[in-house]
Write an enzyme that holds these catalytic residues in place. Structure first.
Site, PDB file in Angstrom:
ATOM      1  N   GLY A  46      13.552 -54.126  20.577  1.00  0.00           N
ATOM      2  CA  GLY A  46      12.313 -53.791  21.262  1.00  0.00           C
ATOM      3  C   GLY A  46      11.219 -53.449  20.278  1.00  0.00           C
ATOM      4  O   GLY A  46      11.471 -53.332  19.069  1.00  0.00           O
TER       5      GLY A  46
ATOM      6  N   PRO B  40       8.215 -51.283  18.212  1.00  0.00           N
ATOM      7  CA  PRO B  40       8.314 -49.970  17.563  1.00  0.00           C
ATOM      8  C   PRO B  40       7.940 -48.837  18.512  1.00  0.00           C
ATOM      9  O   PRO B  40       7.063 -48.969  19.358  1.00  0.00           O
ATOM     10  CB  PRO B  40       7.289 -50.080  16.418  1.00  0.00           C
ATOM     11  CG  PRO B  40       7.068 -51.539  16.204  1.00  0.00           C
ATOM     12  CD  PRO B  40       7.257 -52.182  17.530  1.00  0.00           C
ATOM     13  N   GLY B  41       8.636 -47.701  18.335  1.00  0.00           N
ATOM     14  CA  GLY B  41       8.266 -46.489  19.054  1.00  0.00           C
ATOM     15  C   GLY B  41       8.781 -46.355  20.466  1.00  0.00           C
ATOM     16  O   GLY B  41       8.348 -45.461  21.197  1.00  0.00           O
TER      17      GLY B  41
ATOM     18  N   GLY C 113      12.002 -45.786  21.239  1.00  0.00           N
ATOM     19  CA  GLY C 113      13.149 -44.878  21.294  1.00  0.00           C
ATOM     20  C   GLY C 113      14.485 -45.501  20.972  1.00  0.00           C
ATOM     21  O   GLY C 113      15.524 -44.982  21.395  1.00  0.00           O
TER      22      GLY C 113
ATOM     23  N   THR D 148      16.077 -45.834  17.946  1.00  0.00           N
ATOM     24  CA  THR D 148      16.856 -45.006  17.013  1.00  0.00           C
ATOM     25  C   THR D 148      17.292 -43.703  17.675  1.00  0.00           C
ATOM     26  O   THR D 148      18.436 -43.258  17.500  1.00  0.00           O
ATOM     27  CB  THR D 148      16.033 -44.713  15.756  1.00  0.00           C
ATOM     28  OG1 THR D 148      15.599 -45.947  15.169  1.00  0.00           O
ATOM     29  CG2 THR D 148      16.863 -43.954  14.741  1.00  0.00           C
TER      30      THR D 148
ATOM     31  N   SER E   7       3.320 -70.234  26.220  1.00  0.00           N
ATOM     32  CA  SER E   7       3.161 -69.630  27.551  1.00  0.00           C
ATOM     33  C   SER E   7       1.745 -69.736  28.102  1.00  0.00           C
ATOM     34  O   SER E   7       1.512 -69.404  29.269  1.00  0.00           O
ATOM     35  CB  SER E   7       3.593 -68.160  27.518  1.00  0.00           C
ATOM     36  OG  SER E   7       2.758 -67.417  26.646  1.00  0.00           O
TER      37      SER E   7
ATOM     38  N   LYS F 188       4.390 -58.525  30.116  1.00  0.00           N
ATOM     39  CA  LYS F 188       3.211 -59.202  30.661  1.00  0.00           C
ATOM     40  C   LYS F 188       2.797 -58.601  32.006  1.00  0.00           C
ATOM     41  O   LYS F 188       1.597 -58.470  32.304  1.00  0.00           O
ATOM     42  CB  LYS F 188       3.502 -60.699  30.806  1.00  0.00           C
ATOM     43  CG  LYS F 188       3.660 -61.408  29.466  1.00  0.00           C
ATOM     44  CD  LYS F 188       4.066 -62.870  29.639  1.00  0.00           C
ATOM     45  CE  LYS F 188       4.215 -63.554  28.274  1.00  0.00           C
ATOM     46  NZ  LYS F 188       4.638 -64.963  28.389  1.00  0.00           N
TER      47      LYS F 188
END
Length: 824
Positions: free
Chosen positions: A389, A391-392, A394, A396, A713, A756
């Protein structure tokens, strides 16, 4: 230079008499004696091993071969004369003509001595030089045909001859001193001789030169030439012998130094024992005590005992001692078969996940299923989890929650930028600074063989000339192999099968296929604005209050403040930037509280401009349908979903030009070309006047040209934009779309649907056009995310155009000129 074996085969001591001088001759040696030619043409032949007899020289010879002894005795009975020749190879027992040197000496057998031990020694007095022409008889001993080869006695009285003789004498003396290391005085051996020819021949006979060199010396007819060659050989051999003595002397000094160090180490050991024991012995005792507490297999124990015994035998001053200590210290510090007890209470795990993370229901559900299987089956031989996914979001921290839920130790290993295979497998322990790989180092650190092991940023692994770490990870992450993981430093298999590996990645594109095949991918998508607000209120704000020393009563956020920060000051799928912005607000408030300017504060959206500055972002919003050729599309980015606008304009021309701008990638350009070609071939069905395409050039632009854009797309968006421009009709209000197109007019599914949809909701979109094959992706999304949206599933471009484009023309529509028909 000849080797030492050849030297050792020569009885150098035979050149000395009892008084330390050359064997005295039985009669005075003169040039006349050495030049007497034999009248005999057939004589018995005495073959010598590694020895050449020169004219005039007396030499004792030990006789061992029966055939040779017969020849000597027969010659002694008949006057004592015999032909003496040296063998080219001393290993030959039955020499023939080709095995003997051509030149030798005609000698007289002076005396035969038979010892009590059965050995026979013959004293030979050489006369003149002879040449062996052939062997005429071999039984019962060798008989050869000879001819005289008298020497030229040209060392006559004179300055040069005297200098040559003196140089020969001095070099011979120097060689004897070097050869015997001073045990025999060379001056006492090389006595002054009145006959220079005899001196040259005596030294040539008795010096321990290689037999090949002596063979060259006896070939010289001129005594003077032989003397010069002898000088060359003496100089060479003396230099060699002095170098040999020098090396032996240095070796002896090194041995003496080692003995001295050994003695000093023993003294130190005695002193240390008096003071309470040696640190080296204490270290070994500590290792034994640690080993006694280990629960390891018989094989591992045998390896440890063997390596410990090797350490005990080593000198602490040896270079390898530190290497061995480091190896054994690592060996006993590893948690062999040491495991924590798992907590398989799934309700407890659910509670932990909910406390630590808001949302992510699908991810939590999958992890709970994983733990349920682990509880029932009892082992971990199942796919490794890979959380993917932006960054940021969750990823880790999910690993930390798994460890807390299971009551296991937690290990995190960052793989970002890792490019050396040795980081995974370790180095050979023989290398300086060698250490185990980071897998075993982390297990050693946490002291458990079943932690939750996070392999962070696995998509950032790189490879170069030092190896491919992703290939090394194949063994680590394969349940069928990692029970016998081989670390180069440890040199024995280590069981990783109980370790729970969880990998994280931002993208799957850069992960090697075989590595990806070993992992079960769980998609961790971005958060809705509403979810971010909830995460901030539950987790981020309380944590930052604590970090900045503020109390809840002092610092409060007004309604809508967090949402304003999310909308206007961050642009991400996760909450990392949001956390930083909240921290910045806290710092500003903390400074005012610390200076006494305020006692408490309630931050409202109006205060954010002062605290955070001018808003950095404006919310992407739907921009209406007033213009022909402007259509809203949906895109996926690394920070979540975005809306984009595709604009098409027409300009008069020959209709041969399609311009594409907006920093588009190759795939996106191809989508535009496909869209235009489809319209040309299906103009009637699409309600497009084909003649317009012949008289107008087309320009397609995607705004925000500084940002690279690519992917298939936007295909349906582009074809809708082109048809709208060519018909000068409005596009349905509040609609956005995404999907790939083909030349046949098919609409294909695309990815990133959840992201999206979130972008569409943020922008105020109410209707979304998708491929019919994307229906399954929408059905997997929670109702909360799709609430307020209407989805239209299409299969062909005609379906898209039929629904999305209205018959209503835009204001200020272009009035296309009809082509003038030419009448003949």
């Amino acid at each position: 230079m000849f080797n030492f074996d050849q030297r050792d085969n020569i009885l150098f001591s035979s050149m000395f008499g009892e008084e330390g001088s050359f064997f005295p001759a039985f009669e005075e040696v003169t040039d006349e004696l050495m030049s007497q030619e034999s009248s005999l043409e057939m004589v018995p032949i005495l073959p010598l091993r590694n020895m050449i007899l020169f004219p005039g020289v007396m030499l004792p010879v030990a006789i061992g071969r029966k055939r040779t002894l017969k020849a000597v005795k027969e010659a002694y009975k008949k006057g004592g004369f015999i032909g003496v020749f040296c063998q080219k190879d001393g290993q030959v027992d039955e020499p023939e003509f080709d095995d003997l040197f051509n030149f030798g000496a005609f000698a007289q057998v002076k005396k035969i001595l038979e010892g009590p031990d059965g050995n026979t020694t013959v004293f030979l007095q050489a006369r003149n030089r002879i040449r062996l022409k052939s062997i005429v008889k071999t039984d019962p001993y060798l008989v050869g045909q000879i001819e005289p080869a008298t020497e030229k006695f040209d060392l006559v009285a004179g300055t040069e001859s005297e200098a040559v003789v003196a140089a020969v004498r001095d070099l011979a003396t120097k060689f004897i001193n070097a050869y015997t290391s001073g045990a025999i005085d060379g001056n006492s051996v090389i006595q002054t001789s009145g006959n220079p020819s005899y001196l040259v021949n005596s030294i040539s006979t008795n010096m321990p030169f290689p037999i090949v060199d002596k063979g060259i010396l006896i070939e010289f007819t001129s005594i003077r030439d032989r003397a010069y060659k002898l000088l060359e050989l003496l100089a060479r051999e003396t230099q060699f012998q002095e170098l040999k003595n020098d090396i032996q002397s240095k070796t002896r000094v090194e041995i003496d130094q080692q003995q001295r160090e050994y003695f000093l180490h023993n003294q130190i050991k005695t002193i240390q024992d008096e003071l309470g024991g040696s640190p080296v012995e204490k270290e070994i005792v500590e290792m034994k005590e640690k080993a006694a507490k280990k629960v390891w297999s018989k094989e591992v124990e045998e390896v440890f005992v063997k390596e410990l015994m090797k350490l005990e035998r080593m000198n602490p001053a040896a270079a390898d001692y530190g290497v061995q200590v480091n190896y054994l210290s690592t060996f006993v510090d590893l948690p062999w078969n040491e495991y924590t007890v798992d907590n398989f209470d799934l309700k407890h795990a659910q509670k932990v996940f909910d406390e630590d993370h808001y949302g992510l229901e699908k991810v939590k559900e999958r992890i709970l299923e994983y733990l349920a299987v682990l509880k029932l089956k009892g082992d971990l031989k199942s796919p490794i989890l890979c959380l993917v996914g932006p960054p940021g979001v969750g990823k880790t921290s999910l690993g930390k929650s798994i460890a807390r839920a299971l009551d296991r130790k937690y290990v995190r290993m960052s793989l970002g930028g890792l490019h050396d295979e040795a980081e995974i497998r370790g180095h050979r322990k023989t290398y300086i600074g060698a250490m185990p790989g980071r897998i075993l180092q982390n297990l050693k650190k946490v002291g458990s063989s079943n932690p939750v092991f996070i392999l962070d940023e696995i998509d950032k692994v790189t490879s170069d000339f030092r190896g491919d770490p992703s290939s090394a990870l194949l063994e680590v992450l394969d349940p069928e192999q990692n029970f016998a993981f081989h670390d180069n430093f440890l040199e024995i298999d280590y069981d990783l099968s109980k370790v729970m590996f969880v990998a994280t990645a931002n993208s799957l594109a850069s992960i090697a296929g075989p590595l990806l095949d070993r992992m079960e991918v769980i998609d961790v998508s971005g958060y809705l604005t509403e979810e971010k607000v909830e995460i901030a209120n539950r987790h981020l704000v309380p944590r930052q209050l604590e970090n900045h020393g503020l109390k809840k009563s002092v610092m409060k956020f007004g309604k809508g403040t967090i949402e304003t920060i999310i909308e206007q000051y961050t642009r991400e799928s996760g909450v990392r930037s949001l956390d930083k912005k909240i921290a910045k607000v806290m710092r500003r408030i903390a400074m005012k509280v610390a200076t006494g300017d305020i006692i408490s504060a309630k931050v409202t959206p109006k205060d954010l401009k002062e605290l955070l500055g001018v808003p950095r972002y404006t919310r992407d919003e739907y921009q209406g349908n007033e213009f022909a050729g402007v259509v809203t599309g949906l895109a996926w980015t690394s920070v979540g979903g975005e809306i984009l606008f595709v604009e098409t304009s027409l300009s008069k021309g020959k209709g041969e030009r399609l311009s594409l701008t907006g920093n588009l990638g190759d795939v996106m350009k191809e989508s535009a070309i496909i869209a235009l070609e489809y319209i040309k071939s299906h103009a009637v069905k699409l309600g497009v006047d084909a003649s317009v395409l012949d008289h107008y050039n087309v320009h397609v632009h995607v705004p925000e040209g500084a940002i690279p854009k690519d992917g298939p797309s936007a295909g349906v968006t582009m074809v809708t934009s082109l048809v709208s421009a060519l018909r000068q009709c409005k596009v349905r209000a509040g609609i956005a779309m995404t999907g790939e197109i083909t030349l046949r007019g098919k609409v294909l599914p695309v990815g990133g649907i959840k992201e999206k949809i979130l972008a569409a909701k943020r922008a105020g979109i109410t209707e979304i056009v998708l491929s019919a094959d994307n229906r399954k992706d929408v059905e997997e999304i929670k109702d909360l995310y799709v609430k307020g949206l209407v989805f239209h599933y299409v299969e062909t471009i005609l379906d898209v155009v039929k629904y999305a484009i209205l018959d209503e023309r835009v204001n200020d529509a272009i009035e296309f000129e009809k082509p003038v028909k030419v009448v003949s």
